[in-house]
Write a protein that holds these residues in place. Structure first.
Motif, PDB file in Angstrom:
ATOM      1  N   SER A 166      62.340 -45.983  47.606  1.00 52.06           N
ATOM      2  CA  SER A 166      62.337 -44.558  47.970  1.00 52.06           C
ATOM      3  C   SER A 166      61.898 -44.350  49.414  1.00 52.06           C
ATOM      4  N   THR A 167      60.836 -45.005  49.808  1.00 50.45           N
ATOM      5  CA  THR A 167      60.327 -44.885  51.177  1.00 50.45           C
ATOM      6  C   THR A 167      61.346 -45.402  52.185  1.00 50.45           C
ATOM      7  N   GLN A 203      64.257 -42.972  52.562  1.00 52.16           N
ATOM      8  CA  GLN A 203      63.821 -41.804  53.323  1.00 52.16           C
ATOM      9  C   GLN A 203      63.727 -42.137  54.809  1.00 52.16           C
ATOM     10  N   GLU A 204      63.154 -43.272  55.137  1.00 53.06           N
ATOM     11  CA  GLU A 204      63.022 -43.689  56.548  1.00 53.06           C
ATOM     12  C   GLU A 204      64.377 -43.908  57.205  1.00 53.06           C
ATOM     13  N   THR A 218      70.619 -40.118  51.891  1.00 50.05           N
ATOM     14  CA  THR A 218      70.483 -39.043  50.910  1.00 50.05           C
ATOM     15  C   THR A 218      71.424 -39.206  49.718  1.00 50.05           C
ATOM     16  N   LEU A 260      67.898 -37.283  45.573  1.00 49.64           N
ATOM     17  CA  LEU A 260      69.052 -37.996  46.112  1.00 49.64           C
ATOM     18  C   LEU A 260      70.311 -37.610  45.351  1.00 49.64           C
TER      19      LEU A 260
END
Length: 108
Positions: free
Chosen positions: A21-22, A25-26, A30, A55
């Motif tokens: 997830s991290t 995001q970085e 999406t 997402l």
């Protein structure tokens, strides 16, 4: 591809304890394209978690499969039925159902 991150999972969801997830995001990602083995285990858990994280998910219906499942009454359910019912549930609320020939893969 060299330099692409690799995530190892030890639980059902691809997001549980993996850092996925991290990383997504970085990277500004999406939308996910999801395929995998057992639709009613890892695939379902991953799709639901991705959706819960906000997402957009494309679930590749011809790149997943189901196993026999035994109900609480002892009835054994055919893998095709398990697949169909699970796809219906995921497609209703968590993912857009697509086939492999419609997936737009990024250029290498």
């Amino acid at each position: 591809m060299p330099g692409e991150p690799v995530f190892f999972k030890t639980g059902s969801s691809g997001f549980s304890g993996t850092g996925l997830s991290t990383a997504l995001q970085e990277m500004g990602i999406t939308r996910l394209i999801v395929a995998g083995a057992a639709i009613d285990y890892c695939v379902s858990s991953t799709v639901r978690a991705a959706s819960d994280l906000g997402l957009a998910v494309d679930l590749v219906t011809d790149a997943v499969f189901g196993f026999f499942a035994t109900g609480p009454d002892g009835a054994v359910h055919d893998p095709d039925i398990v697949l169909s019912v699970t796809l219906a549930a995921l497609g209703a609320d968590f993912a857009r159902l697509v086939t492999a020939d419609t997936v737009v893969w990024p250029a290498a």
